[in-house]
Design a protein around this motif. Structure first.
Motif, PDB file in Angstrom:
ATOM      1  N   SER A  32      89.482  57.142 125.394  1.00 19.41           N
ATOM      2  CA  SER A  32      88.215  58.271 124.325  1.00 19.41           C
ATOM      3  C   SER A  32      87.347  57.402 124.103  1.00 19.41           C
ATOM      4  CB  SER A  32      88.517  59.492 122.995  1.00 19.41           C
ATOM      5  OG  SER A  32      87.993  59.382 122.307  1.00 19.41           O
ATOM      6  N   PRO A  33      86.511  57.522 124.797  1.00 16.52           N
ATOM      7  CA  PRO A  33      85.086  56.437 124.267  1.00 16.52           C
ATOM      8  C   PRO A  33      84.649  56.502 122.665  1.00 16.52           C
ATOM      9  CG  PRO A  33      83.879  58.461 124.942  1.00 16.52           C
ATOM     10  CD  PRO A  33      85.464  58.779 125.548  1.00 16.52           C
ATOM     11  N   TYR A  34      85.231  58.071 122.341  1.00 16.50           N
ATOM     12  CA  TYR A  34      84.699  57.858 120.470  1.00 16.50           C
ATOM     13  C   TYR A  34      86.264  57.442 119.603  1.00 16.50           C
ATOM     14  CZ  TYR A  34      81.470  61.029 123.141  1.00 16.50           C
ATOM     15  OH  TYR A  34      80.642  61.524 123.623  1.00 16.50           O
ATOM     16  N   CYS A  35      87.376  57.504 120.731  1.00 11.54           N
ATOM     17  CA  CYS A  35      88.386  57.248 119.620  1.00 11.54           C
ATOM     18  C   CYS A  35      88.528  55.084 119.735  1.00 11.54           C
ATOM     19  CB  CYS A  35      89.837  57.038 120.659  1.00 11.54           C
ATOM     20  SG  CYS A  35      89.910  59.424 120.173  1.00 11.54           S
ATOM     21  N   TRP A  36      88.289  55.079 120.992  1.00  8.30           N
ATOM     22  CA  TRP A  36      87.532  53.715 121.275  1.00  8.30           C
ATOM     23  C   TRP A  36      86.351  52.676 119.874  1.00  8.30           C
ATOM     24  CZ3 TRP A  36      90.935  50.171 122.271  1.00  8.30           C
ATOM     25  CH2 TRP A  36      91.791  50.608 123.323  1.00  8.30           C
ATOM     26  N   ARG A  37      85.839  53.584 119.790  1.00  9.50           N
ATOM     27  CA  ARG A  37      84.298  53.372 118.592  1.00  9.50           C
ATOM     28  C   ARG A  37      85.725  52.823 117.360  1.00  9.50           C
ATOM     29  NH1 ARG A  37      79.829  57.875 119.147  1.00  9.50           N
ATOM     30  NH2 ARG A  37      78.770  56.825 120.998  1.00  9.50           N
ATOM     31  N   VAL A  38      86.076  54.388 116.970  1.00 10.63           N
ATOM     32  CA  VAL A  38      86.839  53.714 116.116  1.00 10.63           C
ATOM     33  C   VAL A  38      87.879  52.564 115.863  1.00 10.63           C
ATOM     34  CG1 VAL A  38      88.426  55.370 114.746  1.00 10.63           C
ATOM     35  CG2 VAL A  38      86.802  55.966 115.306  1.00 10.63           C
ATOM     36  N   ARG A  39      88.960  52.698 117.014  1.00 12.59           N
ATOM     37  CA  ARG A  39      89.689  51.377 116.912  1.00 12.59           C
ATOM     38  C   ARG A  39      88.549  49.894 116.739  1.00 12.59           C
ATOM     39  NH1 ARG A  39      94.273  52.491 121.134  1.00 12.59           N
ATOM     40  NH2 ARG A  39      94.879  50.512 120.119  1.00 12.59           N
ATOM     41  N   TYR A  40      88.140  49.764 117.080  1.00 14.98           N
ATOM     42  CA  TYR A  40      87.323  48.557 117.079  1.00 14.98           C
ATOM     43  C   TYR A  40      86.334  48.351 115.404  1.00 14.98           C
ATOM     44  CZ  TYR A  40      87.547  46.609 121.341  1.00 14.98           C
ATOM     45  OH  TYR A  40      87.634  45.642 122.514  1.00 14.98           O
ATOM     46  N   ALA A  41      86.623  49.743 114.490  1.00 12.78           N
ATOM     47  CA  ALA A  41      85.896  49.954 113.509  1.00 12.78           C
ATOM     48  C   ALA A  41      87.088  49.325 112.903  1.00 12.78           C
ATOM     49  CB  ALA A  41      85.060  51.039 113.445  1.00 12.78           C
ATOM     50  N   LEU A  42      88.222  49.952 113.176  1.00 11.47           N
ATOM     51  CA  LEU A  42      89.139  50.111 112.296  1.00 11.47           C
ATOM     52  C   LEU A  42      89.290  47.818 112.497  1.00 11.47           C
ATOM     53  CD1 LEU A  42      91.498  53.247 112.734  1.00 11.47           C
ATOM     54  CD2 LEU A  42      90.703  52.259 110.616  1.00 11.47           C
ATOM     55  N   ALA A  43      89.492  47.737 113.641  1.00 12.32           N
ATOM     56  CA  ALA A  43      89.440  46.535 113.571  1.00 12.32           C
ATOM     57  C   ALA A  43      88.750  45.042 113.049  1.00 12.32           C
ATOM     58  CB  ALA A  43      89.556  45.930 115.164  1.00 12.32           C
ATOM     59  N   HIS A  44      87.380  46.046 113.137  1.00 11.05           N
ATOM     60  CA  HIS A  44      86.242  44.523 112.481  1.00 11.05           C
ATOM     61  C   HIS A  44      86.560  45.016 110.810  1.00 11.05           C
ATOM     62  CE1 HIS A  44      82.175  43.951 112.016  1.00 11.05           C
ATOM     63  NE2 HIS A  44      82.200  45.129 110.668  1.00 11.05           N
ATOM     64  N   LYS A  45      87.269  45.770 110.129  1.00  7.62           N
ATOM     65  CA  LYS A  45      87.360  46.286 109.021  1.00  7.62           C
ATOM     66  C   LYS A  45      88.844  45.428 108.489  1.00  7.62           C
ATOM     67  CE  LYS A  45      83.777  48.906 107.298  1.00  7.62           C
ATOM     68  NZ  LYS A  45      82.640  48.296 106.188  1.00  7.62           N
ATOM     69  N   GLY A  46      89.659  44.568 109.516  1.00 11.82           N
ATOM     70  CA  GLY A  46      91.094  44.122 109.009  1.00 11.82           C
ATOM     71  C   GLY A  46      91.832  45.434 108.644  1.00 11.82           C
ATOM     72  N   LEU A  47      91.741  46.666 108.754  1.00 14.22           N
ATOM     73  CA  LEU A  47      92.799  47.390 108.290  1.00 14.22           C
ATOM     74  C   LEU A  47      93.783  47.644 109.487  1.00 14.22           C
ATOM     75  CD1 LEU A  47      89.501  49.796 107.422  1.00 14.22           C
ATOM     76  CD2 LEU A  47      91.721  48.893 106.030  1.00 14.22           C
ATOM     77  N   GLU A  48      94.714  47.929 109.673  1.00 13.57           N
ATOM     78  CA  GLU A  48      95.973  48.536 110.674  1.00 13.57           C
ATOM     79  C   GLU A  48      95.630  50.122 110.092  1.00 13.57           C
ATOM     80  OE1 GLU A  48      98.774  46.748 111.681  1.00 13.57           O
ATOM     81  OE2 GLU A  48      97.771  44.750 110.889  1.00 13.57           O
ATOM     82  N   VAL A  49      96.147  50.021 111.444  1.00 14.34           N
ATOM     83  CA  VAL A  49      96.800  51.535 111.884  1.00 14.34           C
ATOM     84  C   VAL A  49      97.697  52.411 112.878  1.00 14.34           C
ATOM     85  CG1 VAL A  49      95.238  51.766 114.066  1.00 14.34           C
ATOM     86  CG2 VAL A  49      94.646  53.606 112.487  1.00 14.34           C
ATOM     87  N   GLU A  50      97.939  53.358 113.037  1.00 13.01           N
ATOM     88  CA  GLU A  50      98.921  53.666 113.763  1.00 13.01           C
ATOM     89  C   GLU A  50      98.413  54.950 114.416  1.00 13.01           C
ATOM     90  OE1 GLU A  50     102.519  56.794 113.713  1.00 13.01           O
ATOM     91  OE2 GLU A  50     103.023  55.444 111.427  1.00 13.01           O
ATOM     92  N   THR A  51      98.572  54.837 116.294  1.00 15.37           N
ATOM     93  CA  THR A  51      97.627  56.155 116.650  1.00 15.37           C
ATOM     94  C   THR A  51      98.873  57.204 117.652  1.00 15.37           C
ATOM     95  OG1 THR A  51      97.854  54.599 118.746  1.00 15.37           O
ATOM     96  CG2 THR A  51      95.988  54.102 117.475  1.00 15.37           C
ATOM     97  N   ARG A  52      98.346  58.302 117.163  1.00 15.41           N
ATOM     98  CA  ARG A  52      98.863  58.886 117.483  1.00 15.41           C
ATOM     99  C   ARG A  52      98.292  60.326 118.891  1.00 15.41           C
ATOM    100  NH1 ARG A  52     101.254  62.166 112.971  1.00 15.41           N
ATOM    101  NH2 ARG A  52     101.927  60.178 112.157  1.00 15.41           N
ATOM    102  N   PRO A  53      99.165  59.979 119.943  1.00 11.69           N
ATOM    103  CA  PRO A  53      98.788  60.618 120.813  1.00 11.69           C
ATOM    104  C   PRO A  53      98.713  61.605 120.965  1.00 11.69           C
ATOM    105  CG  PRO A  53     100.984  59.858 122.174  1.00 11.69           C
ATOM    106  CD  PRO A  53     100.610  59.316 120.241  1.00 11.69           C
ATOM    107  N   TRP A  54      97.115  62.256 121.819  1.00 10.78           N
ATOM    108  CA  TRP A  54      96.944  63.839 121.458  1.00 10.78           C
ATOM    109  C   TRP A  54      96.415  64.161 122.942  1.00 10.78           C
ATOM    110  CZ3 TRP A  54      91.821  66.162 122.151  1.00 10.78           C
ATOM    111  CH2 TRP A  54      91.982  67.411 121.648  1.00 10.78           C
ATOM    112  N   ARG A  55      96.708  65.267 123.195  1.00  5.18           N
ATOM    113  CA  ARG A  55      96.532  65.947 124.913  1.00  5.18           C
ATOM    114  C   ARG A  55      95.061  66.864 124.510  1.00  5.18           C
ATOM    115  NH1 ARG A  55     101.712  65.371 127.441  1.00  5.18           N
ATOM    116  NH2 ARG A  55     101.395  67.663 127.063  1.00  5.18           N
ATOM    117  N   PHE A  56      93.895  67.137 124.983  1.00  6.21           N
ATOM    118  CA  PHE A  56      93.238  67.807 125.001  1.00  6.21           C
ATOM    119  C   PHE A  56      93.732  69.283 124.902  1.00  6.21           C
ATOM    120  CE2 PHE A  56      90.487  65.192 128.024  1.00  6.21           C
ATOM    121  CZ  PHE A  56      89.218  64.871 127.663  1.00  6.21           C
ATOM    122  N   THR A  57      94.483  69.809 125.166  1.00 11.61           N
ATOM    123  CA  THR A  57      95.045  70.942 124.870  1.00 11.61           C
ATOM    124  C   THR A  57      96.164  71.611 123.806  1.00 11.61           C
ATOM    125  OG1 THR A  57      96.694  70.712 126.681  1.00 11.61           O
ATOM    126  CG2 THR A  57      94.600  72.119 127.554  1.00 11.61           C
TER     127      THR A  57
END
Lengths: 235, 235
Positions: free
Chosen positions: A18-43
């Motif tokens: 997702s282009p929108y999720c990638w924005r957030v992944r990079y934004a979190l990395a920019h701030k030096g914040l750890e994150v656990e990503t949880r896979p999700w599907r459209f439906t």
């Protein structure tokens, strides 16, 4: 405290496009914040009911739930003011223009180019939903909409202001990347993860910027799973 | 102290159509600064020798001489810090993107649409210079380059991010106009002064923004002389 990002996945749980999720992944990395990503599907709308929302990204940060990529970037600037992503006042307003530039100029051109690759990368359970919703939006079948020749020519024209900017600076936001870079780069990660199409020629200043973006944060983008890494998935 | 702006004029001394000079006219008005404009023509290179430059705008502010519209806006922010035009850091970097958006996306599309009107509006003494320099740049004759159908369709696509932004705010820079508005608006003043072509439909949010921009500063743009005001000049 665990920080969790609901992140769109495809035919493989590790394929995150997702282009929108990638924005957030990079934004979190920019701030030096750890994150656990949880896979999700459209439906899988039920999984997001807690957020009263039906799309990713959804960020859960302690007690706070934030939806929409742009709002998440704003939230991160408020909650973690060091190293601004969007900034305030004039900077923030202009970031909104760049968001629209990504979503209304670049994404439609890229979509036209990679849509059949994208369809192929989506989880089989999501494909009927994807086809129906997108065909309604485009007013034609995915196959009719698909036109790499038109998409690439549209993209080439649309990249002109980005080229101009990247001839004078290493990043859209200057010597170092920030929010505007992530807002725009998200759609290139989207294409990269689902397709092997070359969108930008090697000699283009945009190409060199893409390479720099892929290298940031220990290769966050470069190391992401691509459809070509999923055995038997790429036609 | 007299503040002087060298400003491109056309077939009439009062016809001022340079998109770059319009940026500066609006920027000065934004800062509340008076200016005396001095008409200049393309071929009058000698008049700018003092600035070691061969194009307008050239601003003379007391002892200071500044060339290039973007550099003039930067200078105004340094010399008169109240009411920032470009701002600093992230804001300034993003203003550069908007400058390229105006120059590389909008201007070529508008040029394609109005070039024969533009040619007609230029002072007769400047036409040979204009034809030669532009035909060299475009690699074809002005008449071959001229294509309102292509230009308007290019412009329509190029306006997408501006539309998105103007659906959420009155001005590109938010509730009030600032540097990004002037950087982009300059090319619409250029078209307005030399042509009666309708570039944007009434229902477009860009149209409402253009009307607001024309009204600013006691109708600075709305009151500017147009080619249709010059007797016998408009075909």
């Amino acid at each position: 405290m665990t920080r969790v990002l609901y992140d769109l996945c495809g035919i493989d749980e590790g394929l995150r496009f997702s282009p929108y999720c990638w924005r957030v992944r990079y934004a979190l990395a920019h701030k030096g914040l750890e994150v656990e990503t949880r896979p999700w599907r459209f439906t899988d709308k039920a999984a997001l009911a807690f957020a009263d929302h039906d799309k990713v990204p959804v960020l859960v940060d302690g007690e706070t739930v934030v939806t929409d990529s742009y709002e998440i970037l704003r939230y991160l600037d408020r909650a973690y003011p060091e190293a601004p992503l969007l900034g305030d006042d004039l900077a923030e307003g202009r970031a909104r223009f760049l968001r629209h530039y990504a979503e209304r100029t670049l994404q439609p051109a890229i979509m036209r180019t990679i849509i059949m690759d994208l369809f192929n990368a989506i989880h089989p359970d999501d494909r009927a939903y994807f086809r129906e919703s997108r065909e309604k939006r485009f007013g034609r079948t995915l196959e009719e909409f698909h036109s790499p020749a038109k998409g690439l020519s549209q993209l080439d024209a649309g990249l002109e202001p980005l080229r101009g900017r990247l001839k004078e600076a290493a990043f859209l936001d200057g010597d170092a990347p920030a929010g505007a870079d992530y807002l725009v780069f998200g759609c290139f990660m989207w294409a990269r993860c689902v397709s092997s199409a070359d969108l930008v020629s090697n000699a283009d200043p945009v190409h060199a910027w893409l390479e720099r973006m892929l290298d940031l944060y220990a290769g966050l983008g470069r190391q992401a799973m691509r459809i070509t890494d999923v055995e038997g998935a790429y036609r």
